[in-house]
Design a protein around this motif. Structure first.
Motif, short mmCIF file in Angstrom:
data_model
loop_
_atom_site.label_atom_id
_atom_site.label_comp_id
_atom_site.label_asym_id
_atom_site.label_seq_id
_atom_site.Cartn_x
_atom_site.Cartn_y
_atom_site.Cartn_z
N LEU A 1 0.83 -1.21 0.00
CA LEU A 1 0.00 0.00 0.00
C LEU A 1 0.86 1.26 0.00
O LEU A 1 0.58 2.23 -0.72
CB LEU A 1 -0.93 0.00 1.22
N CYS B 1 -7.80 3.60 4.55
CA CYS B 1 -7.56 2.16 4.71
C CYS B 1 -7.38 1.80 6.18
O CYS B 1 -6.82 2.58 6.96
CB CYS B 1 -6.31 1.73 3.95
N ILE C 1 -3.92 5.93 5.86
CA ILE C 1 -3.90 4.54 6.34
C ILE C 1 -3.81 4.53 7.86
O ILE C 1 -2.89 5.11 8.44
CB ILE C 1 -2.71 3.76 5.75
N LEU D 1 -10.90 0.57 2.22
CA LEU D 1 -10.28 -0.74 2.18
C LEU D 1 -10.01 -1.20 3.60
O LEU D 1 -9.50 -0.42 4.42
CB LEU D 1 -8.98 -0.70 1.37
#
Length: 535
Positions: free
Chosen positions: A339, A350, A431, A460
């Motif tokens: 990622l 995410c 993230i 995600l």
């Protein structure tokens, strides 16, 4: 020692009950010990009655209460999945089980039956068939004649020794597993009927030289669901009492390994039971290729993420190769690394998780709201001669610190408390990495939610679970992808180094006729006095 001789009319039925559950992964370099049971769940005697987790034992006790059956609990114990149980710990475990059983028998007198909940895929360093040995300990204590019924996870590896020592055997019927309590209740019904003389159960086992990916053996749809339709149709005909299907947990390199079908039939109608077990085994074999699973690289999923509409719900990726609930270590950084290399932290929200106790300690020392640099991933691999994962250095913000306790709400077992050790949320751009000190089941959204992260709001979400996560995450999104990633519980079974399987064995080899395999087919389950005085 014969602990009982049946129930006279008007007498109260009394049964001895317990559970001892752990799942092993023989490819995992980790080792388990009795301490893992003590830390997770170890309750003995009368305290067992107070358990709130709606598991098999809970379901059995509720059914017993409904029918006015007295239960005497011995033990309720389970530990998180791991590598093999250390040999010395397994020896001690057998001694403790024997001691608890003997104490209950001496204290309470005779019993009319016995029920134990086991997993069926626990392995020790010096014993491939641990449940077979545990059943031998139980039989040695209660005698050869007392009705004994067990329940098993449907990922159990059934052996002749296990089947010979029981009067009845009940497996889960759902995967993702949601029928824990129902399984215990069904085991109670079978045991009580046997004690009352309403049925005379016989156990028939058929083994297959075959393993299938856990990622595509769900009971809701697909080949396994179709097998269950056939099994229920067979039960409705009345020739058998109950059928159990076991697509064995595939990350076991052990003797007598393989998927199996177990039918509990009627005494005097053994041939009908054998025919039904062989019919279902044949159907299982015919569907073997249908269990195959499509796997995606992280980069392929990132491509789909960039085309994904945010209002369609999150994309969930299963990094099952590093699943703690399958005995892996949980410290893989493979997903996070990809990622970051693809710059996803700049564009998409995410949620990622991994085990890294040193990183948790450093983040806590830095404090909430502080920017810091962490070395993430591979922390449990550092001492291994051939580590699968190596740390990566990343900078980010410590957003939250937690104690790591949360409750699984539905999917795995209602009201089960999970513990991931101290934990932190570490933000790297968009993230959010949930870093934990300990491995735990990551397939329930409750894990992320306990730390203020809402999976339904992410684009995600990473889980480390082969199939169990579908019970809850399937409610959030249909966009689920199974990863082709490194680890000890990977979906690509061809990549695992099996050594003990008797070849040929599917899918490693081409097998023309499973019935001709020297170690498979219909197995003898005639009860024998094979008690060997284990201590």
């Amino acid at each position: 020692m014969d602990a009982g001789s049946g129930v006279a009319e008007g007498d109260e039925m009394r049964v001895l009950i317990g559970s001892l559950i752990q799942e092993s992964n023989t490819f995992s370099p980790s080792r388990s010990s009795l301490q893992d049971f003590y830390q997770h769940h170890w309750v003995t005697g009368e305290e067992v009655r107070s358990i709130q987790t709606q598991n098999e034992l809970w379901g059995f006790m509720r059914k017993a209460e409904e029918e006015g059956v007295a239960v005497v609990p011995v033990l309720s114990a389970n530990a998180v999945s791991s590598g093999m149980l250390a040999a010395e710990s397994f020896r001690e475990l057998k001694i403790k089980l024997r001691t608890l059983l003997q104490a209950a028998l001496q204290r309470e007198g005779g019993f009319d039956g016995v029920y134990f909940a086991l997993h069926g895929a626990m392995v020790a360093e010096d014993c491939d068939d641990t449940e077979g040995e545990l059943l031998t300990v139980i039989r040695d204590c209660v005698g050869p004649d007392l009705p004994l019924v067990i329940s098993l996870d449907l990922h159990a590896n059934l052996t002749e020794r296990m089947a010979r020592q029981v009067n009845g055997l009940i497996g889960f019927r759902t995967y993702p597993h949601i029928d824990f309590a129902e399984t215990g209740s069904r085991a109670a019904s079978l045991l009580f009927a046997a004690i009352r003389g309403e049925v005379q159960p016989v156990v028939k086992l058929v083994k297959l030289p075959m393993i299938v990916p856990a990622e595509n053996s769900q009971s809701t749809h697909g080949p396994f669901a179709e097998l269950w339709e056939e099994a229920r149709a067979g039960e409705e005909k009345g020739d058998v009492l109950v059928t159990s299907l076991f697509p064995v947990q595939p990350w076991l390199d052990i003797d007598e390994m393989g998927s199996s079908v177990v039918v509990v039939g009627h005494a005097g109608k053994e041939q009908e039971a054998v025919r039904e077990a062989e019919r279902l085994a044949g159907l299982f074999w015919e569907k073997r290729e249908a269990f195959g699973i499509e796997l995606f690289t992280v980069r392929q999923v990132i491509g789909k993420l960039r085309e994904h509409r945010r209002d369609e719900g999150p994309i969930v990726i299963s990094d099952s190769a590093d699943s703690p609930s399958a005995g892996s270590l949980g410290d893989s950084n493979a997903v996070l690394k990809e990622l970051l290399e693809q710059q996803v932290q700049l564009t998409h929200r995410c949620l990622v998780t991994l085990v890294d106790a040193p990183a948790v300690h450093k983040a806590i020392t830095a404090g909430v709201g502080q920017e810091t640099v962490l070395s993430l991933g591979g922390s449990l691999h550092e001492s291994l001669p051939q580590p699968l994962f190596r740390p990566i250095e990343v900078s980010g913000l410590v957003r939250r610190i937690g104690d790591g306790r949360f409750y699984l709400k539905n999917g795995y077992a209602k009201n089960t408390e999970a513990f991931m050790g101290r934990c932190v949320v570490f933000d790297i751009g968009w993230i959010s990495v949930l870093i934990t000190e300990r491995a735990t089941f990551s397939g329930d959204p409750a894990m992320y939610r306990s730390m203020g992260l809402e999976p339904s709001e992410a684009e995600l979400v990473q889980v480390k679970s082969a199939n169990q996560f579908r019970a809850e995450y399937g409610k959030l999104t249909p966009h689920i992808y199974m990863l082709d990633s490194p680890g000890y519980s990977q979906a690509n079974l061809m990549a695992l180094a099996f050594r003990k399987l008797v070849r040929p064995f599917y899918p490693l080899d081409e097998v023309t006729d499973w019935k001709e395999h020297p170690l498979y087919g219909t197995k003898s389950t005639q009860r024998e006095d094979d008690i060997d005085g284990l201590s």
